[in-house]
Design an enzyme around this catalytic site. Structure first.
Site, mmCIF file in Angstrom:
data_model
loop_
_atom_site.group_PDB
_atom_site.id
_atom_site.type_symbol
_atom_site.label_atom_id
_atom_site.label_comp_id
_atom_site.label_asym_id
_atom_site.label_seq_id
_atom_site.Cartn_x
_atom_site.Cartn_y
_atom_site.Cartn_z
ATOM 1 N N HIS A 104 0.839 -1.247 0.056
ATOM 2 C CA HIS A 104 -0.023 0.148 0.120
ATOM 3 C C HIS A 104 1.030 1.253 0.064
ATOM 4 C CE1 HIS A 104 0.812 -0.746 4.052
ATOM 5 N NE2 HIS A 104 0.794 0.590 4.471
ATOM 6 N N ASP A 106 0.574 5.157 1.862
ATOM 7 C CA ASP A 106 -0.162 5.211 2.983
ATOM 8 C C ASP A 106 -1.293 6.324 2.510
ATOM 9 O OD1 ASP A 106 0.939 3.704 4.939
ATOM 10 O OD2 ASP A 106 2.676 5.311 5.148
ATOM 11 N N HIS A 262 4.937 0.071 0.103
ATOM 12 C CA HIS A 262 5.404 -0.595 1.170
ATOM 13 C C HIS A 262 4.577 -1.811 1.788
ATOM 14 C CE1 HIS A 262 3.372 2.749 3.470
ATOM 15 N NE2 HIS A 262 3.419 1.838 4.419
ATOM 16 N N ARG A 277 5.420 6.280 14.243
ATOM 17 C CA ARG A 277 5.071 6.857 13.004
ATOM 18 C C ARG A 277 4.554 8.251 12.846
ATOM 19 N NH1 ARG A 277 1.617 3.996 8.050
ATOM 20 N NH2 ARG A 277 0.017 5.710 8.658
HETATM 21 C C1 SIN Z 1 3.224 0.737 7.873
HETATM 22 O O1 SIN Z 1 2.546 0.314 6.911
HETATM 23 O O2 SIN Z 1 3.187 1.903 8.130
HETATM 24 C C2 SIN Z 1 3.953 0.051 8.805
HETATM 25 C C3 SIN Z 1 5.400 -0.504 8.157
HETATM 26 C C4 SIN Z 1 5.985 -1.233 9.145
HETATM 27 O O3 SIN Z 1 5.674 -1.355 10.349
HETATM 28 O O4 SIN Z 1 7.105 -1.983 8.687
#
Ligand code: SIN
Length: 291
Positions: A104, A106, A262, A277
């Site tokens: 995805h 974000d 990612h 995050r």
């Molecule tokens: C995410 O998708 O923001 C998480 C990525 C991760 O935890 O590696």
């Protein structure tokens, strides 16, 4: 080591997708010339990381704000007293699928999705827990001119419905999860974005779709849209476009949501993983043709 930079040391991954930056401390505000170099490195490598940088919540927030305003982070309850920090956490005995375990970009269902995401590692497991990144620019560049010509004119429909809707994946989840997810009817909202996104800084074109948030392609039948998207997803996540990011504690990683996907890889059952995050606000995606 890349010698184009004066203030930072940049070690790039093969193909230039992903780079590690050393030589500076990011816990203090970066002087303008240094910040400019970091931004250039980010534009060039799309995913950049800073190993060995312990940061308080306040330092993480201050680092983020050097790149723009905070993004809007829906559907997940933020850290107390830090409304712009989400804790991505999984306990050793947690059975729920790890958060972010699908390709995805974000919040691509927003009208103005975040330009970038920052993840700072607090506790990393001894095995697994990598984040995979896919380079949407090179994936686009390698398509035939005929395919590019078709895709350049298309718009894709994005929504948070599949993960966060009332009948979505999180709503149906039976295993306990330490992250607090907010299920909402709001998740049914849709936004249409260019399928090929033009990067506002570099001008590079990238595929801007994902299996999590893209519901279909505007103006195509369900079958046409599913077939084309399925082909593009397979194309985008071939090994040659992937950078596997391995974490160490106190590493800050910044990625560009405008041109990468990612996927959090998992594989660390029995171990704690804790990341903090933030997101950086972005612009309405620009395409090759206007909407
Ligand atoms: C995410 O998708 O923001 C998480 C990525 C991760 O935890 O590696």
């Amino acid at each position: 080591m890349n010698s184009d930079f004066r203030y930072i040391r940049v070690k790039s991954e093969p193909h230039g997708f992903g780079a590690s930056i050393a030589g500076i401390s990011i816990g203090e505000p970066l002087p303008a010339v240094v910040l400019e170099e970091v931004k250039q490195a980010w534009a060039r490598h799309l995913v950049i990381c800073f190993p060995d940088q312990p940061l308080s919540h306040e330092q993480l927030e201050a680092f983020t704000l050097q790149f723009g305003h905070f993004g809007v982070d829906p559907y997940i309850v933020a850290m107390e007293a830090h409304p712009h920090i989400l804790e991505v956490r999984r306990e050793p005995d947690e059975k729920a699928v790890n958060f972010g375990a699908q390709w995805h970009s974000d919040w691509s269902f927003q009208e103005q999705p975040p330009a970038g995401t920052i993840l700072h590692s607090k506790v990393t497991p001894p095995v697994g827990g990598d984040t995979l990144f896919a380079d949407g620019c090179r994936a686009y560049d390698d398509l035939s001119e005929t395919m590019k010509g078709l895709l350049d004119n298309l718009f894709a429909v994005h929504s948070a419905r599949v993960p966060y809707g009332k009948d979505g994946l999180f709503a149906k989840e039976t295993e306990a999860r330490s992250m607090k997810i907010v299920i909402s009817e709001d998740a049914d909202k849709i936004f249409t974005h260019p399928l090929v996104r033009v990067h506002p800084i570099t001008g590079r074109r990238a595929l801007y779709i994902s299996p999590v948030y893209t519901l279909g392609i505007q103006g195509m039948s369900r079958g046409e849209s599913a077939s084309l998207l399925s082909y593009l997803y397979q194309h985008m996540v071939q090994d040659e476009y992937i950078y596997r990011h391995r974490w160490t504690p106190n590493m800050l990683t910044l990625w560009d949501n405008r041109c990468t996907l990612h996927n959090a890889d998992g594989g660390y059952d029995g171990h704690l993983r804790v990341m903090h995050r933030t997101t950086i606000a972005g612009e309405r995606p620009i395409g090759v043709i206007s909407a």
